[in-house]
Design a protein around this motif. Structure first.
Motif, PDB file in Angstrom:
ATOM      1  N   TYR A   1       0.849  -1.183   0.000  1.00 42.56           N
ATOM      2  CA  TYR A   1       0.000   0.000   0.000  1.00 42.56           C
ATOM      3  C   TYR A   1       0.885   1.234   0.000  1.00 42.56           C
ATOM      4  O   TYR A   1       1.916   1.278   0.671  1.00 42.56           O
ATOM      5  CB  TYR A   1      -0.910   0.016   1.243  1.00 42.56           C
TER       6      TYR A   1
ATOM      7  N   PRO B   1      -3.969   5.254  10.289  1.00 44.27           N
ATOM      8  CA  PRO B   1      -4.507   3.894  10.179  1.00 44.27           C
ATOM      9  C   PRO B   1      -5.957   3.830   9.724  1.00 44.27           C
ATOM     10  O   PRO B   1      -6.304   2.985   8.898  1.00 44.27           O
ATOM     11  CB  PRO B   1      -4.346   3.336  11.596  1.00 44.27           C
ATOM     12  N   GLU B   2      -6.815   4.732  10.205  1.00 47.73           N
ATOM     13  CA  GLU B   2      -8.220   4.687   9.810  1.00 47.73           C
ATOM     14  C   GLU B   2      -8.396   5.039   8.329  1.00 47.73           C
ATOM     15  O   GLU B   2      -9.248   4.479   7.643  1.00 47.73           O
ATOM     16  CB  GLU B   2      -9.098   5.581  10.696  1.00 47.73           C
TER      17      GLU B   2
ATOM     18  N   GLU C   1      -7.266   1.990   6.276  1.00 46.45           N
ATOM     19  CA  GLU C   1      -8.327   0.975   6.290  1.00 46.45           C
ATOM     20  C   GLU C   1      -9.440   1.331   5.312  1.00 46.45           C
ATOM     21  O   GLU C   1      -9.949   0.461   4.597  1.00 46.45           O
ATOM     22  CB  GLU C   1      -8.891   0.813   7.698  1.00 46.45           C
ATOM     23  N   GLN C   2      -9.833   2.613   5.271  1.00 51.34           N
ATOM     24  CA  GLN C   2     -10.875   3.040   4.331  1.00 51.34           C
ATOM     25  C   GLN C   2     -10.422   2.843   2.889  1.00 51.34           C
ATOM     26  O   GLN C   2     -11.187   2.360   2.056  1.00 51.34           O
ATOM     27  CB  GLN C   2     -11.231   4.515   4.563  1.00 51.34           C
TER      28      GLN C   2
ATOM     29  N   ALA D   1     -10.312  -0.878   1.975  1.00 46.27           N
ATOM     30  CA  ALA D   1     -11.657  -1.452   1.833  1.00 46.27           C
ATOM     31  C   ALA D   1     -12.170  -1.298   0.405  1.00 46.27           C
ATOM     32  O   ALA D   1     -12.990  -2.094  -0.055  1.00 46.27           O
ATOM     33  CB  ALA D   1     -12.621  -0.798   2.820  1.00 46.27           C
TER      34      ALA D   1
END
Length: 136
Positions: free
Chosen positions: A99, A105-106, A109-110, A113
C-alpha cells in the motif's frame, strides 16, 4: 470526457463518484468559457508490468470552450470537453501486496476497503462509482 462500459487500461479510464463532481465556470470572456473542478475517482494503472488500483481526486479543467458548457448534471458536466493532462491525484494505491498513500490507520483501512476488492476482481467498478470515463 467520454463514458464507456468497456474497460481498456490503455485509455486510462476513471470510475467516478458522481455525487462528488464539482465543476464551475471560472471565467467567461469573448464567448469563451473556462471551467475548473474536481471529483472523487478510482482507476487502474500499470507500471513496469504491474497493475495497481488507485483512488483519489481528478482535476477537471477546460479552457477556451466555444460553446456554453452544460452544468445541469454530473454526467453533463463530465461530458464537456475537459482537459485530462493532469490525470488523477492519487491518495491511496494498492498493488496486491504493498500500500502507498495515507499514514493514518483509519484512512488506510478506508482506502484498502475499496482497493483490495478492486485488485481481487480486476477490472471491477466499486459500488458508488460510475465508469468507465476517459478524457478525449
Amino acid at each position: 470526457m467520454n463514458r464507456s462500459d468497456t474497460f481498456l487500461i490503455s485509455h486510462k479510464p476513471f470510475a467516478i463518484d458522481l455525487s462528488t463532481v464539482e465543476l464551475h465556470i471560472s471565467a467567461h470572456r469573448d464567448d469563451r468559457w473556462w471551467l475548473s473542478g474536481t471529483c472523487r475517482a478510482v482507476w487502474y494503472r500499470r507500471k513496469a508490468g504491474e497493475t495497481r488500483a488507485c483512488l483519489g481526486r481528478v482535476m477537471l479543467h477546460a479552457a477556451y470552450l466555444r460553446t456554453e458548457p452544460d452544468l445541469s448534471s454530473p454526467e453533463a458536466m463530465l461530458s464537456n470537453d475537459l482537459d485530462g493532462r493532469y490525470g488523477g491525484d492519487t491518495e491511496g494505491r494498492w498493488d496486491g501486496e504493498y500500500y502507498w498513500g495515507a499514514q493514518r490507520p483509519e484512512t488506510i483501512e478506508q482506502h484498502l476497503a475499496v482497493l483490495r476488492p478492486m485488485m481481487a476482481n480486476f477490472p471491477v467498478i466499486p459500488d458508488g462509482f460510475d465508469g468507465w470515463w476517459r478524457f478525449q
